[in-house]
Design a protein around this motif. Structure first.
Motif, short mmCIF file in Angstrom:
data_model
loop_
_atom_site.label_atom_id
_atom_site.label_comp_id
_atom_site.label_asym_id
_atom_site.label_seq_id
_atom_site.Cartn_x
_atom_site.Cartn_y
_atom_site.Cartn_z
N PRO A 1 0.76 -1.46 0.04
CA PRO A 1 -0.06 -0.01 -0.13
C PRO A 1 0.94 1.38 -0.09
N SER A 2 0.36 2.37 -0.65
CA SER A 2 0.94 3.79 -0.49
C SER A 2 0.03 4.66 -0.62
N TYR A 3 0.11 5.45 0.30
CA TYR A 3 -0.98 6.47 0.63
C TYR A 3 -0.41 7.72 1.26
N ARG A 4 -1.21 8.67 1.19
CA ARG A 4 -0.49 10.10 1.94
C ARG A 4 -0.60 9.99 3.52
N GLY A 5 0.40 10.17 4.10
CA GLY A 5 0.60 10.18 5.46
C GLY A 5 0.91 9.14 6.22
N GLN A 6 0.87 7.98 5.44
CA GLN A 6 1.41 6.64 5.93
C GLN A 6 2.80 6.83 6.36
N ARG A 7 2.58 5.74 7.64
CA ARG A 7 3.95 5.87 8.33
C ARG A 7 5.25 5.09 7.79
N HIS A 8 4.86 4.05 6.91
CA HIS A 8 5.79 3.40 6.44
C HIS A 8 6.60 4.30 5.32
N THR A 9 7.62 3.58 4.74
CA THR A 9 8.34 4.40 3.55
C THR A 9 8.36 3.36 2.43
N PRO A 10 7.43 2.89 1.73
CA PRO A 10 7.60 1.93 0.73
C PRO A 10 8.39 2.66 -0.32
N GLY A 11 9.06 1.52 -1.38
CA GLY A 11 9.85 1.98 -2.44
C GLY A 11 10.03 0.82 -3.12
N ARG A 12 11.35 0.83 -4.04
CA ARG A 12 11.69 -0.32 -4.93
C ARG A 12 13.22 -0.51 -4.86
N TYR A 13 13.72 -1.47 -4.85
CA TYR A 13 15.04 -1.80 -4.67
C TYR A 13 15.54 -2.69 -5.95
N TRP A 14 16.43 -2.50 -6.27
CA TRP A 14 16.94 -2.91 -7.73
C TRP A 14 18.01 -3.97 -7.05
N SER A 15 17.74 -5.33 -7.41
CA SER A 15 18.54 -6.38 -7.07
C SER A 15 19.27 -7.07 -8.18
N ALA A 16 20.53 -7.10 -7.40
CA ALA A 16 21.77 -7.67 -8.58
C ALA A 16 21.63 -9.03 -8.76
N THR A 17 20.79 -9.69 -7.57
CA THR A 17 20.76 -11.18 -7.97
C THR A 17 19.54 -11.58 -8.88
N THR A 18 18.32 -10.69 -8.90
CA THR A 18 17.40 -11.00 -9.86
C THR A 18 17.35 -10.16 -11.16
N GLY A 19 18.40 -9.27 -10.92
CA GLY A 19 18.09 -8.19 -12.25
C GLY A 19 16.99 -7.30 -12.20
N GLN A 20 16.09 -7.39 -11.42
CA GLN A 20 14.64 -6.76 -11.32
C GLN A 20 14.36 -5.71 -10.27
N LEU A 21 13.41 -4.78 -10.18
CA LEU A 21 13.09 -4.15 -9.11
C LEU A 21 12.20 -4.70 -8.30
N LEU A 22 12.28 -4.77 -6.93
CA LEU A 22 11.55 -5.50 -5.96
C LEU A 22 10.82 -4.16 -5.07
N GLU A 23 9.51 -4.38 -4.80
CA GLU A 23 8.91 -3.68 -4.07
C GLU A 23 9.19 -3.72 -2.50
N TYR A 24 9.21 -2.78 -1.80
CA TYR A 24 9.32 -3.03 -0.24
C TYR A 24 8.36 -2.00 0.58
N GLU A 25 8.01 -2.45 1.61
CA GLU A 25 6.99 -1.85 2.42
C GLU A 25 7.55 -0.75 3.47
N SER A 26 8.90 -1.05 3.74
CA SER A 26 9.33 0.06 4.71
C SER A 26 10.88 0.03 4.53
N TYR A 27 11.62 1.06 4.97
CA TYR A 27 12.99 1.13 5.07
C TYR A 27 13.67 -0.21 5.54
N LEU A 28 13.19 -0.58 6.78
CA LEU A 28 13.65 -1.97 7.33
C LEU A 28 13.73 -3.26 6.43
#
Length: 248
Positions: free
Chosen positions: A48-75
């Motif tokens: 989920p991604s919405y205004r005011g949320q406490r988590h910090t979602p984003g995408r990580y480029w993986s050298a293992t898979t060669g793909q962008l992977l979505e994540y829900e938090s910085y942790l």
């Protein structure tokens, strides 16, 4: 509901919902999913991604898979990076499946955070939790249920919080060099050769004609663990490094 021998303990009845790489959704009994390549599948749940949320979602480029992977938090992104760094991990995916179960406590559902496949074919499931929530009864029950199911599947399972601070600092730094270098790629064999015996980073780079270029190549080799050092100590010019095959 099924029972163990002599009816001592109720056994979870669990189905697994997942979406394969072609976008087809499946709802399958637990005993039929051990051969499913979850590392290649699509997300069973959208982040989920919405205004005011406490988590910090984003995408990580993986050298293992060669793909962008979505994540829900910085942790969670930290653990994606650590998995990317792990040479035994050959593939992984996020939000890979949903367990739909019933046990002695009632009905439950859970979408684990990450599935990883190791080079020996084994599966590894991870849940990433805020360290402040690890002791809560709800999280404890989730961990127990998921661990029980993973044991039946023959998978390893971990619920993790913050990684070790110094190790994360080093892996985070090296992750900036995870893409294969173009400039200076021809220096890799020489750097590995010079690290045949333990040598400090400063001395190793002192052998190179263009040390600034060689430094980036060296850190890529450290990311690939072709050259290794103590990950639990600060990375300095005085850090001893050695070729990975020598260290083994």
């Amino acid at each position: 509901m099924g029972h163990d021998v002599a009816g001592e303990r109720p056994v979870d009845l669990v189905r697994v919902r997942y979406i394969d790489r072609d976008g087809r959704e499946h709802l399958t009994p637990l005993d039929r999913v051990t051969a499913v390549p979850f590392e290649d599948g699509r997300m069973a749940r959208r982040v989920p991604s919405y205004r005011g949320q406490r988590h910090t979602p984003g995408r990580y480029w993986s050298a293992t898979t060669g793909q962008l992977l979505e994540y829900e938090s910085y942790l969670e992104s930290k653990w994606l990076t650590l998995l990317d760094f792990d040479p035994a991990v050959v593939g992984y995916s996020v939000q890979p499946l949903e367990f739909d179960g019933v046990d002695g406590r009632g009905a439950w559902r859970h979408v684990p955070d990450v599935f990883a496949r190791r080079d020996d074919g084994s599966g590894w499931l991870l849940d990433v939790k805020d360290p402040n929530r690890l002791g809560s009864s709800k999280v404890t029950l989730q961990r127990q249920r998921t661990a029980r199911v993973c044991a039946r599947l023959g998978w390893d399972y971990q619920m993790v919080g913050e990684p070790l601070e110094q190790r994360w600092a080093n892996v985070s730094w090296l992750s900036g060099y995870r893409r294969p270098p173009n400039l200076g790629a021809e220096l890799m064999p020489r750097l590995v050769g010079l690290a045949g015996r333990p040598v400090t980073i400063g001395d190793l780079l002192g052998f190179m004609e263009y040390p600034d270029i060689a430094r980036a190549v060296l850190f890529h080799l450290c990311w690939k663990q072709r050259i290794v050092f103590d990950l639990d100590a600060p990375l300095r010019e005085s850090t001893l490094v050695v070729a990975g095959e020598v260290a083994q």
